[in-house]
Write an enzyme that holds these catalytic residues in place. Sequence first.
Site, PDB file in Angstrom:
ATOM      1  N   ASP A  15     -49.650 -53.364 -17.444  1.00  0.00           N
ATOM      2  CA  ASP A  15     -49.469 -54.552 -18.283  1.00  0.00           C
ATOM      3  C   ASP A  15     -50.572 -54.559 -19.337  1.00  0.00           C
ATOM      4  O   ASP A  15     -51.749 -54.741 -19.016  1.00  0.00           O
ATOM      5  CB  ASP A  15     -49.529 -55.812 -17.407  1.00  0.00           C
ATOM      6  N   ASP A 109     -44.779 -54.041 -23.838  1.00  0.00           N
ATOM      7  CA  ASP A 109     -46.152 -53.978 -23.341  1.00  0.00           C
ATOM      8  C   ASP A 109     -46.249 -53.862 -21.820  1.00  0.00           C
ATOM      9  O   ASP A 109     -47.319 -54.085 -21.249  1.00  0.00           O
ATOM     10  CB  ASP A 109     -46.939 -55.204 -23.813  1.00  0.00           C
ATOM     11  N   GLU A 110     -45.159 -53.495 -21.170  1.00  0.00           N
ATOM     12  CA  GLU A 110     -45.172 -53.329 -19.715  1.00  0.00           C
ATOM     13  C   GLU A 110     -44.344 -52.117 -19.308  1.00  0.00           C
ATOM     14  O   GLU A 110     -43.321 -51.809 -19.936  1.00  0.00           O
ATOM     15  CB  GLU A 110     -44.594 -54.557 -19.005  1.00  0.00           C
TER      16      GLU A 110
END
Length: 420
Positions: A15, A109-110
């Site tokens: 993350d 973003d993960e």
Amino acid sequence: MSEIKDWPRVVAHVDMDSFFASIEQRDFPELRGIPVAITNGMRGSCVITRSYEARVFGIKTGMHLKEAKQLCPTLVQRATRPETYAEVSSTITTSLQALTPDIEIFSVDEAFLEFTQCRKLYKNAEELALKIKRIIWEVSHLTCSVGISGDKSTAKFASKRLKPNGFLIIPPQEAEKILAPIPVTDLCGVAKGIARFLAQYGVYHCGDMKKIPVSVLARRFGNIGRRIWMMAQGKDIEMLKQEESAPKTLGHGKVMPPNTQDKTAILMFLNHMAEKVAYRLRKHQLQAQQFFVGIKLETGWIGIKCRATLPTNDGDVIYNMTRSLIEMEWHGEGVFQCQVTALDPMPEDLQGDLFAPQKLYKNDLNHVMDAINERYGMGTLTNGIRMHGLEMPDVIAPAWRPTGHRSNIYATKDRLKKKT
């Protein structure tokens, strides 16, 4: 140290820390150490994300910029740069493939990484977490938080606990005990509606889940209910999703200036959404015949389902259907959002229609315009109604993927390769 050689599965969740804001602070040193809010263009009225310095003041995602500046008068507004964020995300994903080929892009973003097949290459989970963080730093100069456990849900929960720039290991044999006192709403996918249902049975924390049989959740929520029952015990059985399924729908929506009553402006927004849907259909050799068009008023959404005479991916055809909503259902009320969605995407009929020469001509014209816009920038060629229109920057949707129909901005891998 947490030895992973005997774990049934080894799953990591990565993350990125305040991804958009961190990229802005990386690229513009004058922003480092100060509160920053990212908005959709400089005319954007809502905070898309914010730096950790801004979070200290209570600024949250989705907050109106005016309210955010009241909480923090020194807040610096930055316009989103979606192509840059997509490029950085793709670079990070490529670098992680050096550790494992089993990667699921969860959002821009993960990501989930599975090390079950290659766990013998790593001594322990702590070494693995640090290696992930080091590789990401080397290619991006950005920090991330990492969670490692024996299933996806627990790994994602772990990555959130020690943000920013932390990591947490939850061995699978300890997962149920560690999760027991945690509210069920802390688990990914347990929204307020599911939480209210669980509360009827006295389930507020993960440890309460065994109070009810799995069949209760299965009857109400199907397979999702079964999965949630297992997630609460640290036994999520879902595997990584590495193949993108065919789209069931394909759409675009936009938050408009509050209480917009100018018909021309409303139609301009709908035209923009129609063209974005049409572009994505064409880009992935798709077309559709049924569409949903909606606008959000203060009292809620109103919308209609439209059907084209023939399957289409032409923005003008889709836009003309959006006009029907305005002419039939809108009576001058203030509009806050708009939405255009293709309801039945299907493979494009590449053979064409011999009895529709005008359609063939328009298809050729659209593809030529797409090629020019992709090379020289979106909007280089556009239709007349948008020529003097509102500034509408592109955004990255939560379901963004580097390639495929979910890549709804133009920084695809193919384009990035051409730039290098």
